[in-house]
Design a protein around this motif. Structure first.
Motif, mmCIF file in Angstrom:
data_model
loop_
_atom_site.group_PDB
_atom_site.id
_atom_site.type_symbol
_atom_site.label_atom_id
_atom_site.label_comp_id
_atom_site.label_asym_id
_atom_site.label_seq_id
_atom_site.Cartn_x
_atom_site.Cartn_y
_atom_site.Cartn_z
ATOM 1 N N TYR A 143 0.824 -1.202 0.000
ATOM 2 C CA TYR A 143 0.000 0.000 0.000
ATOM 3 C C TYR A 143 0.861 1.256 0.000
ATOM 4 O O TYR A 143 1.757 1.407 0.819
ATOM 5 N N GLY B 121 -0.761 4.431 -0.640
ATOM 6 C CA GLY B 121 -1.666 5.568 -0.483
ATOM 7 C C GLY B 121 -2.530 5.817 -1.689
ATOM 8 O O GLY B 121 -3.414 6.667 -1.675
ATOM 9 N N ALA C 72 -7.433 1.069 3.594
ATOM 10 C CA ALA C 72 -6.222 1.727 4.081
ATOM 11 C C ALA C 72 -6.330 3.246 3.950
ATOM 12 O O ALA C 72 -5.899 3.995 4.837
ATOM 13 N N LYS C 73 -6.895 3.699 2.853
ATOM 14 C CA LYS C 73 -7.085 5.143 2.629
ATOM 15 C C LYS C 73 -7.953 5.734 3.734
ATOM 16 O O LYS C 73 -7.641 6.802 4.288
ATOM 17 N N ARG D 249 -6.016 5.875 7.081
ATOM 18 C CA ARG D 249 -5.042 6.968 7.115
ATOM 19 C C ARG D 249 -5.743 8.313 7.315
ATOM 20 O O ARG D 249 -5.250 9.177 8.047
ATOM 21 N N GLU D 250 -6.893 8.488 6.687
ATOM 22 C CA GLU D 250 -7.638 9.740 6.842
ATOM 23 C C GLU D 250 -8.155 9.887 8.266
ATOM 24 O O GLU D 250 -8.085 10.971 8.857
ATOM 25 N N ALA E 194 -6.865 8.543 10.971
ATOM 26 C CA ALA E 194 -5.724 8.756 11.857
ATOM 27 C C ALA E 194 -5.189 10.183 11.768
ATOM 28 O O ALA E 194 -4.538 10.659 12.700
ATOM 29 N N SER E 195 -5.451 10.843 10.667
ATOM 30 C CA SER E 195 -4.954 12.208 10.469
ATOM 31 C C SER E 195 -5.876 13.262 11.061
ATOM 32 O O SER E 195 -5.462 14.413 11.245
ATOM 33 N N ILE F 74 -0.456 -0.060 8.144
ATOM 34 C CA ILE F 74 -0.872 1.075 7.331
ATOM 35 C C ILE F 74 -0.401 2.393 7.942
ATOM 36 O O ILE F 74 -0.011 3.320 7.226
ATOM 37 N N LEU F 75 -0.403 2.467 9.269
ATOM 38 C CA LEU F 75 -0.037 3.706 9.962
ATOM 39 C C LEU F 75 1.394 3.685 10.490
ATOM 40 O O LEU F 75 1.762 4.510 11.334
ATOM 41 N N ARG G 16 4.063 6.655 12.095
ATOM 42 C CA ARG G 16 3.378 7.837 12.609
ATOM 43 C C ARG G 16 3.623 7.960 14.115
ATOM 44 O O ARG G 16 3.381 7.016 14.869
#
Length: 207
Positions: free
Chosen positions: A71, A73, A94-95, A98-99, A101-102, A116-117, A120
């Motif tokens: 992956y 992104g 996964a997308k 990530r969103e 987690a942000s 995936i993260l 970070r």
């Protein structure tokens, strides 16, 4: 204050999912598990059922190779023949992860979230397991199964999770080096596990 994220991987019957829910409630965080499938379906336009069928299963995956690409992104566009492939279903999940987690403090259960993260600084990764006898007892009670059926179900689901993780990440699901904290619910109550997670978070994130 920067948002914090806790990922939880868990062996079947360990109580990891329930602990994740309780932990999120205790911390005032949002909780994500199967909800990610619905969000990914809404964003991609791909049937949620397809995400459910591919979720943590290797039935249609070749275990003689790792996924064609790790992956990065990027999701595969709708005009591609691979748009509804297992790889793209994973990429959409996964997308979303990530969103999330942000943008918010949350607890995310399963779905290779720790991989995936990876890297970070605001993410803490937890693996929850328990001795076989404790897992069997919990599955018998929760799923209403006899001993032999409970043991079979545990073996089957744990293998699926390990194979799924290996296929999409190239790593071993139960490798302790991939996690910040490994908890054994056979020796600790849910409350004690949550206390340990909170103590680790305090030591790591607070100066």
């Amino acid at each position: 204050m920067e948002n914090r994220v806790i990922t939880i991987a868990r062996s079947y019957g360990s109580g990891g999912r329930r602990m994740g829910r309780l932990l999120a409630k205790e911390l005032g965080y949002e909780y994500y598990d199967r909800e990610i499938l619905r969000i990914a379906s809404d964003e991609s336009g791909i049937s949620e059922e397809l995400f459910r069928q591919a979720d943590e299963t290797t039935r249609h995956l070749s275990l003689f190779r790792i996924a064609k690409e790790m992956y990065t992104g990027e999701v595969i566009p709708p005009d591609s023949d691979d748009f509804i492939s297992n790889e793209n279903l994973f990429r959409y999940q996964a997308k979303i992860i990530r969103e999330l987690a942000s943008t918010r403090s949350c607890v995310i259960v399963g779905r290779c979230a720790n991989f995936i993260l990876r890297g970070r600084e605001n993410v803490m990764n937890v693996f929850v397991s328990a001795p076989g006898v404790d897992c069997v007892r919990r599955v018998m009670e929760n799923d209403g199964l006899m001993l032999e059926d409970a043991e079979k179900k545990i073996r089957k689901i744990n293998k699926r999770r390990a194979d799924y993780y290996k296929y999409f990440t190239g790593h071993e699901w139960h490798d302790a080096a991939l996690y910040d904290l490994c908890l054994n619910t056979g020796h600790l109550t849910e409350e004690k596990c949550i206390e340990l997670v909170k103590a680790y978070m305090k030591a790591r994130f607070e100066e």
